[in-house]
Scaffold this motif. Structure first.
Motif, PDB file in Angstrom:
ATOM      1  N   MET A  39      21.374  29.370 -11.490  1.00 30.05           N
ATOM      2  CA  MET A  39      20.670  28.271 -10.820  1.00 30.05           C
ATOM      3  C   MET A  39      19.455  27.868 -11.632  1.00 30.05           C
ATOM      4  N   LEU A  40      18.708  28.851 -12.115  1.00 32.48           N
ATOM      5  CA  LEU A  40      17.496  28.588 -12.889  1.00 32.48           C
ATOM      6  C   LEU A  40      17.827  27.832 -14.175  1.00 32.48           C
ATOM      7  N   LYS A  41      18.863  28.269 -14.871  1.00 34.46           N
ATOM      8  CA  LYS A  41      19.255  27.610 -16.123  1.00 34.46           C
ATOM      9  C   LYS A  41      19.684  26.165 -15.885  1.00 34.46           C
ATOM     10  N   SER A  42      20.378  25.919 -14.793  1.00 29.83           N
ATOM     11  CA  SER A  42      20.891  24.565 -14.556  1.00 29.83           C
ATOM     12  C   SER A  42      19.803  23.588 -14.114  1.00 29.83           C
ATOM     13  N   LEU A  43      18.611  24.070 -13.814  1.00 31.61           N
ATOM     14  CA  LEU A  43      17.519  23.169 -13.432  1.00 31.61           C
ATOM     15  C   LEU A  43      17.013  22.338 -14.604  1.00 31.61           C
TER      16      LEU A  43
END
Length: 146
Positions: A39-43
């Protein structure tokens, strides 16, 4: 002991719900992946300002979901939202709790990655409310003593 959120802020957050999240953040939270790091990477955050804005949105969502959970448990309000990211026989309440869990996970990861960000909107509102409340209480105490 956590400072209370002022009523005016509570009312605004409760009404905003998903609209304040924005499409990108909503997509991240409702994606099939359960991994917080994914989730963090896709932000795709490009600055600390974007990180703070995302944290503010997540805190608002978390507050709103917790309020709705309390209302649902107490029988004051039914859950009306349909979450398409969870398929199967999960209840709306369980789906809401899953979204809450994902939002809290992402929030913690962001705070770890960006430890030196300024105060969030909710924290600032609580502090401002606390100062106003303490000033009002001190004034009324002084008036009563006169």
């Amino acid at each position: 002991l956590e400072m209370p959120v002022p009523e005016v802020i509570k009312d605004a957050l409760a009404k905003s719900g998903k609209a304040n999240l924005g499409q990108e953040l909503h997509k991240v939270l409702t994606a099939e992946s359960n991994c917080g790091e994914d989730m963090l990477k896709s932000l795709n955050l490009k600055s600390e300002h974007m990180a703070l804005e995302t944290i503010n949105k997540l805190e608002s969502l978390i507050f709103s979901l917790k309020e709705r959970t309390i209302e649902q448990v107490s029988g004051k309000s039914p859950v009306r939202t349909s979450w398409s990211f969870v398929k199967g026989s999960m209840s709306e309440f369980d789906k809401m709790e899953l979204l809450l869990d994902r939002a809290e996970t992402l929030l913690q990861l962001l705070k770890i990655r960006y430890p030196n960000l300024p105060q969030t909107f909710l924290d600032a509102a609580k502090v401002q409310y606390g100062k106003f409340y303490n000033t009002a209480m001190n004034s009324s105490t002084q008036f009563a003593e006169s």
